[in-house]
Design an enzyme around this catalytic site. Structure first.
Site, PDB file in Angstrom:
ATOM      1  N   ASP A  44       8.897 -66.883   6.614  1.00 36.73           N
ATOM      2  CA  ASP A  44       8.803 -68.042   5.715  1.00 36.73           C
ATOM      3  C   ASP A  44      10.114 -68.212   4.937  1.00 36.73           C
ATOM      4  O   ASP A  44      10.280 -69.181   4.189  1.00 36.73           O
ATOM      5  CB  ASP A  44       7.588 -67.940   4.782  1.00 36.73           C
ATOM      6  N   SER A  45      11.069 -67.294   5.149  1.00 28.79           N
ATOM      7  CA  SER A  45      12.432 -67.493   4.639  1.00 28.79           C
ATOM      8  C   SER A  45      13.014 -68.798   5.174  1.00 28.79           C
ATOM      9  O   SER A  45      14.010 -69.290   4.644  1.00 28.79           O
ATOM     10  CB  SER A  45      13.330 -66.316   5.046  1.00 28.79           C
ATOM     11  N   ASP A  83       4.910 -65.630  10.175  1.00 24.61           N
ATOM     12  CA  ASP A  83       4.789 -65.213   8.777  1.00 24.61           C
ATOM     13  C   ASP A  83       3.810 -66.151   8.051  1.00 24.61           C
ATOM     14  O   ASP A  83       4.036 -67.369   8.013  1.00 24.61           O
ATOM     15  CB  ASP A  83       6.183 -65.317   8.140  1.00 24.61           C
ATOM     16  N   LYS A 113       2.302 -61.795   9.985  1.00 24.80           N
ATOM     17  CA  LYS A 113       2.711 -60.925   8.875  1.00 24.80           C
ATOM     18  C   LYS A 113       2.205 -61.539   7.588  1.00 24.80           C
ATOM     19  O   LYS A 113       2.184 -62.772   7.445  1.00 24.80           O
ATOM     20  CB  LYS A 113       4.241 -60.797   8.823  1.00 24.80           C
ATOM     21  N   GLU A 115       2.155 -60.747   3.057  1.00 26.92           N
ATOM     22  CA  GLU A 115       2.721 -59.946   1.972  1.00 26.92           C
ATOM     23  C   GLU A 115       1.618 -59.370   1.089  1.00 26.92           C
ATOM     24  O   GLU A 115       0.610 -60.032   0.834  1.00 26.92           O
ATOM     25  CB  GLU A 115       3.636 -60.814   1.096  1.00 26.92           C
ATOM     26  N   GLU A 182      10.643 -54.019   1.881  1.00 28.87           N
ATOM     27  CA  GLU A 182      11.782 -54.846   1.451  1.00 28.87           C
ATOM     28  C   GLU A 182      12.307 -54.380   0.096  1.00 28.87           C
ATOM     29  O   GLU A 182      11.529 -54.241  -0.868  1.00 28.87           O
ATOM     30  CB  GLU A 182      11.372 -56.323   1.380  1.00 28.87           C
TER      31      GLU A 182
END
Ligand code: KIV
Length: 265
Positions: A44-45, A83, A113, A115, A182
């Site tokens: 999602d960056s 993501d 993925k 978070e 991270e």
């Protein structure tokens, strides 16, 4: 050509480093796949490096599905991980499964993925119970930027280090096939990596993780807004691209392009 599977990734732990990089579209997927990476993360960056937002928070499921589908079309060998964007899995385990399923059915991703630690365990259990592999992500979690107050190293004090160690174990127990660490001090990342039977993939987490991930635009020098300490640029393509476009513009203005070679007789 045989695709890398999550089982292949898990089997690499303790044997050989896992290489992951982000990609967001068809040509970048083709190039990283040809370069032989193991995993392509459609991160999602993309909200920051492709769409120009100042955080990942505005990214939608529709953004992610469109880009993930393009990456799947552009790759033949690497495992493609989609993501899950902010607010696509936090509401309920059912919402999480519904959206994870869309990554697999609509975009063709091979895993997702998400978070978070303890607070996302139910979502992870629900998704994995449907046969969808999940990659965890702890440490600096950019979707919680307002809570953590900035893009800074996590786990420096004993309390947060203990929480990260506990979260990593809980994610493993909930069924994650690997975990991104991270912005974590390297010795803490080492301790977490050694405590798990699943691979860790580090970004700003030092050399002792089972694998590494970087953002495509950072590796190639295409993103210049900021450069975290952990980013190593392997090329400076932004300058080369600007120079090439300038040459094109000059030639058009000087009526040098198109010449006979690039015209039909
Ligand atoms: O969105 C992303 O690119 C990521 C990586 C930095 C791990 O989550």
């Amino acid at each position: 050509m045989k695709r890398v599977t999550v089982v292949d990734i898990q089997n690499k732990k303790g044997k050989e480093p896992i290489v992951m990089i982000t990609a967001y579209d068809y040509p970048s997927a083709q190039m990283v796949d040809e370069a032989g990476v193991d995993i392509i993360l459609v991160g999602d960056s993309l909200g920051m490096v492709v769409l120009g937002y100042d955080s990942t928070l505005p990214v939608t499921m529709e953004d992610m599905l469109r880009h993930t589908a393009a990456v799947v079309r552009g790759s033949k060998r690497a495992l493609v991980v989609g993501d899950m964007p902010f607010m696509s899995y936090q509401l309920s385990p059912e919402q999480a499964l519904d959206n994870a399923g869309r990554f697999i059915k609509e975009a063709g991703a091979h895993a997702v993925k998400l978070e978070g630690g303890e607070e996302v365990l139910e979502a992870i259990r629900k998704i994995t119970s449907a046969g969808i592999p999940v990659m965890g992500h702890i440490g600096l979690t950019p979707q919680s930027i307002h809570k953590i107050g900035g893009y800074r190293v996590q786990g420096r004090d004993e309390e947060t280090a203990e929480k990260l160690k506990k979260d990593a174990k809980l994610l493993e127990e909930a069924g994650c096939f690997s975990i991104v660490l991270e912005a974590v001090p390297m010795n803490l990342a080492k301790e977490i990596t050694e405590s798990l039977s699943i691979p860790t993939i580090g970004i700003g987490a030092g050399p002792y993780c089972d694998g590494q991930v970087l953002v495509y635009h950072d590796v190639l020098g295409l993103f210049q807004e900021f450069k975290p300490k952990f980013v190593k640029r392997y090329a400076e393509l932004r300058g080369e691209i600007v120079e090439a476009i300038k040459r094109y513009a000059d030639e058009v203005r000087e009526r040098k392009f198109p010449d006979e070679e690039h015209s039909y007789l």
